[in-house]
Enzyme design. Structure first.
Site: not given
Ligand code: DCP
Ligand code: MG
Length: 385
Positions: A204, A206, A309
């Site tokens: 996604d 963010d 998001d």
């Molecule tokens: N986050 C967290 N714990 C969670 C969900 C989110 O600490 N349970 C924080 C850390 C993540 C950020 O929010 O890096 C964004 O969540 P994402 O699920 O979008 O994860 P990423 O952006 O790191 O990876 P992706 O490439 O899968 O979107």
């Molecule tokens: Mg993300």
């Protein structure tokens, strides 16, 4: 003169937030299998086991070179018996039988497919699996009752499981920037999550939004959403209000890892210009490769669905929110564990509470936050734990 450092510094650093973990590293051949086992443990709701595998993998990501023999691991932290067994097998045979049989298992594949639907968690996926369902198409065929979110998830299943490229993230950044600036001039918008850590693709995009004038950001999200909807840019959105002040748990103690900012889970309708389509080598394959009938789309369509998001934070919490939303998930978890276990502090995306001093610590930047936590500053590109 200083004695020659024979032991890598990593030995003494058992928390991921003490280490520099780059995006590209030398041990994917070990970390990917370990992360399959972590994922499988999550599917059976065995959190302890999942974290143990994730910590093992994370230590290997921080190593300066590829592991070739078991004795190179003997002083490293976080490597449990089970992980070591898997690593040994891979070093000796090239693969781990446990990992390969997990990968092939009907349960793992079904859970992966079902949790791959936006809005479906492990609990729901597991219940469906036990009822004999295996894929999103099974949900359609058996007429499962789905929430609005899950309906959108099924409808856009293929697009949402096609990684978002950095280029697409940049196009969406421009759109979000335009939307926010139109409804609140002077607002600050930053890309967080994986793209802030330098990832080339993500599941996604963010964003974190604030305004230097405290309070100006209140009730901002509905205005942003209306603007986007008026332009026909949203396929789905669900906005949750800021519930931080209503929280009875105390500011630094949200009930789960979830924070309480005003937040919008959305699906953007991203136009793909002619140029983009030509450059997308796999664009045609993910459009024509749809054999499951979950997505309504005529051929030659020029848009795709992308998960976005949006989070709005008051300016006074912006540093905390930035740190909390940059990730990785393991890095965040380790920061909170470090704060609690090593410093007697409680960290969230809203605040940092020092139990010894019995007061909240203020911070205007991530650098200040690392300093409060007694940690060396780790830039986003090295938080890929
Ligand atoms: N986050 C967290 N714990 C969670 C969900 C989110 O600490 N349970 C924080 C850390 C993540 C950020 O929010 O890096 C964004 O969540 P994402 O699920 O979008 O994860 P990423 O952006 O790191 O990876 P992706 O490439 O899968 O979107
Ligand atoms: Mg993300």
């Amino acid at each position: 003169p200083k004695p020659c450092e024979v032991t890598p510094a990593i030995i003494t650093k058992s928390y991921a937030c003490q280490r520099r973990t780059p995006l590209k590293h030398h041990n994917s051949f070990l970390t990917e299998p370990l992360e399959i086992l972590a994922e499988n443990a999550e599917f059976s709701e065995n959190e302890g086991r999942s974290i143990a595998f994730r910590r093992s993998a994370s230590v290997l990501k921080a190593l300066p070179r590829a592991v070739r023999a078991m004795d190179e691991l003997k002083d490293l932290p976080c490597l449990g018996e089970h992980s070591l067994r898997v690593i040994k097998e891979i070093l000796e045979d090239g693969t781990s039988s446990e990992v390969e049989s997990t990968r092939q298992s009907e349960q793992f594949q079904a859970m992966k497919a079902l949790t791959g639907v936006f809005g479906v968690g492990v609990r729901t996926a597991d219940r469906w699996f036990r009822e004999g369902l295996r894929s999103p198409l099974d949900l359609v065929h058996t007429g499962q009752k789905l929430s609005h979110t899950q309906q959108a998830g099924v409808q856009h299943y293929n697009d949402l499981n096609t990684p978002v490229t950095k280029k697409e993230a940049m196009v969406i950044s421009d759109i979000v920037e335009r939307a926010v600036k139109a409804v609140l001039p002077g607002a600050i918008i930053i890309l967080t999550g994986g793209f802030r850590r330098g990832k080339e693709v993500g599941h996604d995009v963010d964003f974190l939004i604030t305004h230097p004038e405290e309070g100006a950001e209140e009730r901002l999200m509905p205005k942003i959403v209306n603007w986007l909807e008026d332009q026909g840019l949203l396929l789905y959105q669900k906005t949750t209000r800021n519930s931080y002040l209503e929280s009875k748990d105390g500011p630094a103690r949200p009930p789960s890892n979830m924070d309480r900012f005003e937040r919008c889970f959305s699906i953007f309708r991203l136009e793909q210009t002619k140029v983009d389509c030509d450059e997308h080598v796999d664009a045609s394959s993910y459009n024509s490769g749809r054999t499951d009938g979950t997505e309504e789309r005529h051929s030659g369509s020029s848009w795709r669905a992308v998960r976005v998001d949006l989070v709005v934070s008051p300016y006074s919490q912006f540093a905390f929110a930035t740190l909390g939303w940059t990730g990785s998930k393991l890095f965040e978890r380790e920061l909170r564990r470090w704060a609690g276990q090593e410093k007697g502090m409680s960290l969230s995306s809203h605040a940092l509470y020092d139990s010894k001093q019995q007061r909240y610590l203020q911070a205007n930047s991530e650098e200040e936050l690392f300093a409060h936590l007694g940690l060396e500053y780790i830039p986003p590109s090295e938080r890929n734990a």
